[in-house]
Design a protein around this motif. Structure first.
Motif, PDB file in Angstrom:
ATOM      1  N   GLN A  34      44.408  41.205  32.110  1.00 28.32           N
ATOM      2  CA  GLN A  34      44.582  40.468  33.371  1.00 28.32           C
ATOM      3  C   GLN A  34      45.101  39.055  33.132  1.00 28.32           C
ATOM      4  O   GLN A  34      45.985  38.582  33.854  1.00 28.32           O
ATOM      5  CB  GLN A  34      43.250  40.399  34.147  1.00 28.32           C
ATOM      6  CG  GLN A  34      42.568  41.733  34.375  1.00 28.32           C
ATOM      7  CD  GLN A  34      43.317  42.664  35.316  1.00 28.32           C
ATOM      8  OE1 GLN A  34      44.312  42.273  35.941  1.00 28.32           O
ATOM      9  NE2 GLN A  34      42.869  43.898  35.427  1.00 28.32           N
ATOM     10  N   LEU A  35      44.558  38.376  32.136  1.00 32.32           N
ATOM     11  CA  LEU A  35      44.996  37.002  31.869  1.00 32.32           C
ATOM     12  C   LEU A  35      46.406  36.998  31.286  1.00 32.32           C
ATOM     13  O   LEU A  35      47.282  36.241  31.737  1.00 32.32           O
ATOM     14  CB  LEU A  35      44.030  36.313  30.897  1.00 32.32           C
ATOM     15  CG  LEU A  35      44.436  34.880  30.530  1.00 32.32           C
ATOM     16  CD1 LEU A  35      44.329  33.950  31.743  1.00 32.32           C
ATOM     17  CD2 LEU A  35      43.594  34.328  29.380  1.00 32.32           C
ATOM     18  N   LEU A  63      41.170  26.928  32.872  1.00 30.25           N
ATOM     19  CA  LEU A  63      40.202  27.586  33.760  1.00 30.25           C
ATOM     20  C   LEU A  63      38.774  27.176  33.400  1.00 30.25           C
ATOM     21  O   LEU A  63      37.932  26.977  34.279  1.00 30.25           O
ATOM     22  CB  LEU A  63      40.358  29.113  33.663  1.00 30.25           C
ATOM     23  CG  LEU A  63      41.692  29.650  34.201  1.00 30.25           C
ATOM     24  CD1 LEU A  63      41.890  31.109  33.806  1.00 30.25           C
ATOM     25  CD2 LEU A  63      41.751  29.514  35.730  1.00 30.25           C
ATOM     26  N   LEU A  94      36.262  35.185  34.644  1.00 29.42           N
ATOM     27  CA  LEU A  94      36.623  34.388  35.819  1.00 29.42           C
ATOM     28  C   LEU A  94      35.513  34.563  36.849  1.00 29.42           C
ATOM     29  O   LEU A  94      35.078  35.698  37.113  1.00 29.42           O
ATOM     30  CB  LEU A  94      37.956  34.839  36.427  1.00 29.42           C
ATOM     31  CG  LEU A  94      38.449  33.870  37.501  1.00 29.42           C
ATOM     32  CD1 LEU A  94      39.216  32.715  36.850  1.00 29.42           C
ATOM     33  CD2 LEU A  94      39.338  34.539  38.532  1.00 29.42           C
ATOM     34  N   LEU A 126      38.350  37.572  30.798  1.00 34.05           N
ATOM     35  CA  LEU A 126      39.641  36.964  30.448  1.00 34.05           C
ATOM     36  C   LEU A 126      39.854  37.012  28.936  1.00 34.05           C
ATOM     37  O   LEU A 126      40.961  37.207  28.468  1.00 34.05           O
ATOM     38  CB  LEU A 126      39.689  35.507  30.922  1.00 34.05           C
ATOM     39  CG  LEU A 126      39.420  35.288  32.411  1.00 34.05           C
ATOM     40  CD1 LEU A 126      39.371  33.800  32.722  1.00 34.05           C
ATOM     41  CD2 LEU A 126      40.498  35.973  33.258  1.00 34.05           C
ATOM     42  N   ARG A 152      42.904  40.976  41.295  1.00 34.20           N
ATOM     43  CA  ARG A 152      42.412  40.126  40.204  1.00 34.20           C
ATOM     44  C   ARG A 152      43.516  39.184  39.722  1.00 34.20           C
ATOM     45  O   ARG A 152      43.296  38.006  39.463  1.00 34.20           O
ATOM     46  CB  ARG A 152      41.986  41.002  39.011  1.00 34.20           C
ATOM     47  CG  ARG A 152      40.516  41.290  38.978  1.00 34.20           C
ATOM     48  CD  ARG A 152      40.199  42.342  37.937  1.00 34.20           C
ATOM     49  NE  ARG A 152      40.486  43.671  38.448  1.00 34.20           N
ATOM     50  CZ  ARG A 152      40.291  44.791  37.764  1.00 34.20           C
ATOM     51  NH1 ARG A 152      39.827  44.733  36.532  1.00 34.20           N
ATOM     52  NH2 ARG A 152      40.545  45.962  38.299  1.00 34.20           N
ATOM     53  N   GLN A 153      44.706  39.739  39.616  1.00 31.29           N
ATOM     54  CA  GLN A 153      45.819  38.921  39.123  1.00 31.29           C
ATOM     55  C   GLN A 153      46.168  37.834  40.137  1.00 31.29           C
ATOM     56  O   GLN A 153      46.502  36.710  39.776  1.00 31.29           O
ATOM     57  CB  GLN A 153      47.000  39.834  38.788  1.00 31.29           C
ATOM     58  CG  GLN A 153      46.640  40.715  37.595  1.00 31.29           C
ATOM     59  CD  GLN A 153      47.595  41.854  37.321  1.00 31.29           C
ATOM     60  OE1 GLN A 153      48.707  41.880  37.831  1.00 31.29           O
ATOM     61  NE2 GLN A 153      47.153  42.802  36.511  1.00 31.29           N
ATOM     62  N   LEU A 171      43.711  35.006  39.766  1.00 34.16           N
ATOM     63  CA  LEU A 171      44.059  34.193  38.596  1.00 34.16           C
ATOM     64  C   LEU A 171      45.270  33.311  38.883  1.00 34.16           C
ATOM     65  O   LEU A 171      45.317  32.150  38.471  1.00 34.16           O
ATOM     66  CB  LEU A 171      44.375  35.112  37.411  1.00 34.16           C
ATOM     67  CG  LEU A 171      43.217  35.438  36.490  1.00 34.16           C
ATOM     68  CD1 LEU A 171      43.648  36.475  35.454  1.00 34.16           C
ATOM     69  CD2 LEU A 171      42.755  34.167  35.781  1.00 34.16           C
TER      70      LEU A 171
END
Ligand code: GLU
Length: 302
Positions: free
Chosen positions: A172-173, A92, A131, A162, A199-200, A203
């Motif tokens: 989340q990550l 990322l 992010l 993250l 959010r997920q 990603l």
């Protein structure tokens, strides 16, 4: 009702013993996975040592076993999977989707904690990684229980963390990397995580990963109307009376009483429950009577 390839999971954080609310999520995700003829995995989300209670992970696994919720395969521990999160983060950062952020909590306070731009005069030795969420970013998905859910991620969440400034991985990550790595097709969990799903999904898109289907189950609320937490406020479950608790949780999932006789075994109860489970009856919110389930069926801790 068999769905080829279905793979679900239950992913508790070991911040305390399982309470009725977390067991409701476990039961709901187990029922959906087993009814689909699928697999059901357990993953211990132990990436936050300051919030971890020693022994809680094993106690959670023991509770699941006592309630007959047996998982497939080995239990995964997020604390052993940091290399996967690092590899995702490196990608990322290399793609420019993530960036180092030196902003302090107090610098973001004026914007309600929502990060949109870095405050230039701040520079810290331990930056967080966030992010980047583009302006106007709106994410929508169809939840099996809540229907269409939409969020303006830029306005409601902002650029999200993250890796924290203390070096710990953000939920989340880790959850996105693990759900993909473990081939999870169906994420079934409590409705408190409904607003994490966009959010997920962002990603997943940024990492080129598939988005699973989602079902967010009703939350059990405490007497104060707030979500039960695994902290001191929520009383642990009594594992010596699993049937009484399972019957209450079955009610909370909006299901009709089972004709299961006076005192079946836990396994017999779950067999009947699997045959009778109607996902379309699961309510958005647990009825009030369910909210007290943890109190009547709990032991008081000294
Ligand atoms: N570890 C989270 C919790 O205990 C659940 C994560 C998930 O199911 O996505 O609340």
């Amino acid at each position: 009702m068999s769905r080829p390839g279905y793979r679900g999971r239950f992913a508790p954080s070991p911040s305390g013993p399982l309470h009725a609310g977390s067991l409701l999520a476990a039961l709901g995700s187990w029922l959906l996975a087993r009814q689909a003829g699928g697999e059901w995995l357990v993953r211990i989300e132990d990436i936050d040592p300051p919030r971890e209670v020693p022994g809680a992970a094993q106690a959670q696994l023991d509770t699941l076993a006592a309630f007959g919720l047996h998982h497939d395969g080995e239990v995964a521990y997020q604390s052993r999977r940091g290399h996967l999160y690092q590899a995702a983060l490196d990608r990322l950062l290399a793609d420019g989707a993530a960036f180092e952020c030196h902003c302090s909590r107090s610098a973001l306070a004026t914007a309600g904690g929502i990060h949109r731009r870095c405050v230039p005069r701040h520079r810290r030795p331990d930056p967080a990684i966030r992010l980047r969420v583009p302006d106007g970013c709106s994410v929508a998905f169809d939840d099996a229980i809540h229907g269409r859910v939409a969020q303006r991620v830029d306005l409601e969440v902002g650029d999200f963390v993250l890796r924290r400034s203390d070096g710990l991985w953000a939920y989340q990550l880790a959850v996105v990397v693990d759900d993909a790595d473990q081939g999870i097709t169906d994420v079934v969990r409590g409705a408190d995580l409904l607003d994490s799903t966009p959010r997920q999904m962002l990603l997943q898109q940024a990492l080129g990963l598939p988005t699973p289907r989602h079902a967010h189950l009703p939350l059990l609320l405490g007497a104060d109307g707030r979500k039960l937490s695994k902290s001191e406020a929520a009383l642990p479950l009594r594992v010596d009376e699993p049937l009484a608790t399972l019957r209450r949780l079955w009610d909370c999932l909006g299901q009709s009483p089972l004709a299961d006789g006076a005192s079946p075994s836990v396994a017999a109860f779950l067999d009947r429950a699997l045959a009778a489970f109607r996902p379309d009856r699961v309510p958005l919110r647990a009825p009030r009577v369910c909210a007290a389930a943890h109190n009547t069926n709990a032991v008081t801790r000294a």
